[in-house]
Scaffold this active site. Structure first.
Site, mmCIF file in Angstrom:
data_model
loop_
_atom_site.group_PDB
_atom_site.id
_atom_site.type_symbol
_atom_site.label_atom_id
_atom_site.label_comp_id
_atom_site.label_asym_id
_atom_site.label_seq_id
_atom_site.Cartn_x
_atom_site.Cartn_y
_atom_site.Cartn_z
ATOM 1 N N LYS A 193 0.860 -1.184 0.000
ATOM 2 C CA LYS A 193 0.000 0.000 0.000
ATOM 3 C C LYS A 193 0.896 1.233 0.000
ATOM 4 O O LYS A 193 1.692 1.438 0.912
ATOM 5 C CB LYS A 193 -0.902 -0.014 1.240
ATOM 6 C CG LYS A 193 -1.751 1.232 1.354
ATOM 7 C CD LYS A 193 -2.761 1.142 2.487
ATOM 8 C CE LYS A 193 -3.516 2.447 2.618
ATOM 9 N NZ LYS A 193 -4.525 2.404 3.669
ATOM 10 N N LYS A 246 -2.162 -1.569 -3.899
ATOM 11 C CA LYS A 246 -3.036 -0.399 -3.824
ATOM 12 C C LYS A 246 -2.197 0.872 -3.907
ATOM 13 O O LYS A 246 -1.215 0.972 -3.177
ATOM 14 C CB LYS A 246 -3.785 -0.453 -2.489
ATOM 15 C CG LYS A 246 -4.662 0.736 -2.207
ATOM 16 C CD LYS A 246 -5.177 0.693 -0.801
ATOM 17 C CE LYS A 246 -5.937 1.971 -0.542
ATOM 18 N NZ LYS A 246 -6.178 2.229 0.833
HETATM 19 C C1 PBG Z 1 -7.538 3.369 5.557
HETATM 20 C C2 PBG Z 1 -7.787 3.275 4.105
HETATM 21 C C3 PBG Z 1 -7.590 4.250 3.115
HETATM 22 C C4 PBG Z 1 -8.047 3.699 1.931
HETATM 23 C C5 PBG Z 1 -8.472 2.407 2.210
HETATM 24 N N1 PBG Z 1 -8.291 2.158 3.556
HETATM 25 C C6 PBG Z 1 -7.118 5.640 3.214
HETATM 26 C C7 PBG Z 1 -5.724 5.940 3.537
HETATM 27 O O1 PBG Z 1 -4.879 5.074 3.715
HETATM 28 O O2 PBG Z 1 -5.473 7.138 3.677
HETATM 29 C C8 PBG Z 1 -8.067 4.412 0.598
HETATM 30 C C9 PBG Z 1 -9.133 3.968 -0.321
HETATM 31 C C10 PBG Z 1 -9.438 4.870 -1.456
HETATM 32 O O3 PBG Z 1 -8.777 5.901 -1.707
HETATM 33 O O4 PBG Z 1 -10.396 4.543 -2.153
HETATM 34 N N2 PBG Z 1 -6.203 3.291 5.914
HETATM 35 ZN ZN ZN Z 2 -5.675 4.049 7.967
#
Ligand code: PBG
Ligand code: ZN
Length: 320
Positions: A193, A246
């Site tokens: 991520k 992601k």
């Molecule tokens: C929580 C989370 C996020 C997303 C999914 N789970 C936001 C982040 O990490 O700031 C992003 C999903 C999206 O942008 O559609 N940590």
């Molecule tokens: Zn988070």
């Protein structure tokens, strides 16, 4: 003699026969945002076509999923009360826990995945518990993440998906779930991520932007691919049942590399990717088939599953 590639593109039938990649609606996972309150079904301004639902209106989106044949959703909760240790996240009567029970009672076959993180629940908006320096304390956060996962499990979740990017989170969560008796509950790790700007619309939708600083001490540097493989290997060793990359479209090279592991691979077409395409279509810049094209690219790169805000529209557009 030259290669006459057009022979096998001559008519729709042969083109259909030659198709190498197909996105199935069964591959798609729909994100759902649940808020507190009553009678709320409010479009999210940063994400056209995506709504905030209060528990009592969740049946509307569940019915849409059922009639479209979308099998699975991933839940995100937006609590009214936020504090420094994200206590609403592991409240057995919290917003996601209530949503799980509600959906399971209405539609037991809908496969519910729970995003496990703290940023929607902490008043500082970071994905864990802060230490005195204001950085997220890894090992303290693990115990909280485990409490969230077990609380979701008790509510009847089908799968947990930790998105916090803490080290050792899969191992800790696996042990906690097993000890609580949930040995058959799978874990999907948000393994690779990235600290991406593509999450902008989500943070607005979830009111989860960090109050100070950024997430770069836990989410990955966008420049790195070896590090992504190291993160994926760690998640697999720790017991992840499914791994994830992601965002998706700007990271197709990472998806391709990750697909070499013998573990099911999910890709998350995140809020910013969806919003960009959706806005371009709304403005008449591109045909809506650009959304199909991007899902196809993610699948072709090697994703088995795709989390996308476009799941319901994908089915409608393609009359599946
Ligand atoms: C929580 C989370 C996020 C997303 C999914 N789970 C936001 C982040 O990490 O700031 C992003 C999903 C999206 O942008 O559609 N940590
Ligand atoms: Zn988070």
């Amino acid at each position: 003699m030259f290669y006459r590639g057009r022979r096998l593109r001559k008519n729709p039938t042969i083109r259909q026969m030659m198709k190498e990649t197909v996105v199935h609606k069964e591959d798609l996972i729909l994100p759902i945002f649940v808020v507190e309150g009553n009678n709320i079904c409010r479009e999210i301004s940063s994400l056209k076509g995506v709504f905030h639902y209060s528990i009592d209106r969740l049946d509307e989106i569940i019915e849409q999923m059922q009639s479209a044949g979308i099998l699975s959703c991933i839940l995100f909760g937006i609590p009214d009360h936020k504090d420094h240790c994200g206590s609403e996240a592991y409240n057995d009567n919290g917003i996601v826990q209530q949503a799980i029970r509600y959906i399971k009672a209405k539609a037991p076959d809908i496969y519910i995945i729970g995003d496990v993180c703290m940023c929607e629940y902490t008043d500082h908006g970071h994905c864990g518990i802060l230490n005195q320096e204001g950085d997220v304390d890894n090992d303290t956060t693990l115990t909280y993440l485990c409490k969230i996962a077990v609380s979701y499990a008790k509510a009847g979740i089908d799968m947990v998906a930790p998105s916090d990017m803490m080290d050792g989170h899969i191992q800790a969560m696996r042990e906690a779930l097993d000890q609580a008796g949930y040995v058959t509950l799978p874990i999907m790790g948000y393994s690779a991520k990235y600290a991406s700007s593509y999450y902008g619309p989500f943070r607005e939708a979830a009111n989860s932007a960090p109050a100070f600083g950024d997430r770069k001490s836990y989410q990955m540097d966008c420049a790195n691919s070896k590090e992504a493989m190291r993160e994926i290997e760690a998640d697999i060793e720790e017991g992840a049942d499914i791994i994830m990359v992601k965002p998706a479209l700007a990271y197709l090279d990472i998806i391709k590399q990750a697909s070499a592991y013998h573990v099911p691979l999910c890709a998350y077409q995140v809020s910013g990717e969806y919003a960009m395409l959706q806005m371009a279509v709304a403005q008449g810049l591109m045909n809506e088939s650009v959304l199909d094209e991007s899902l196809l690219a993610i699948k072709r790169a090697g994703a088995d599953l795709i989390i996308t805000y476009d799941a319901l529209n994908f089915v409608k557009r393609n009359q599946l």
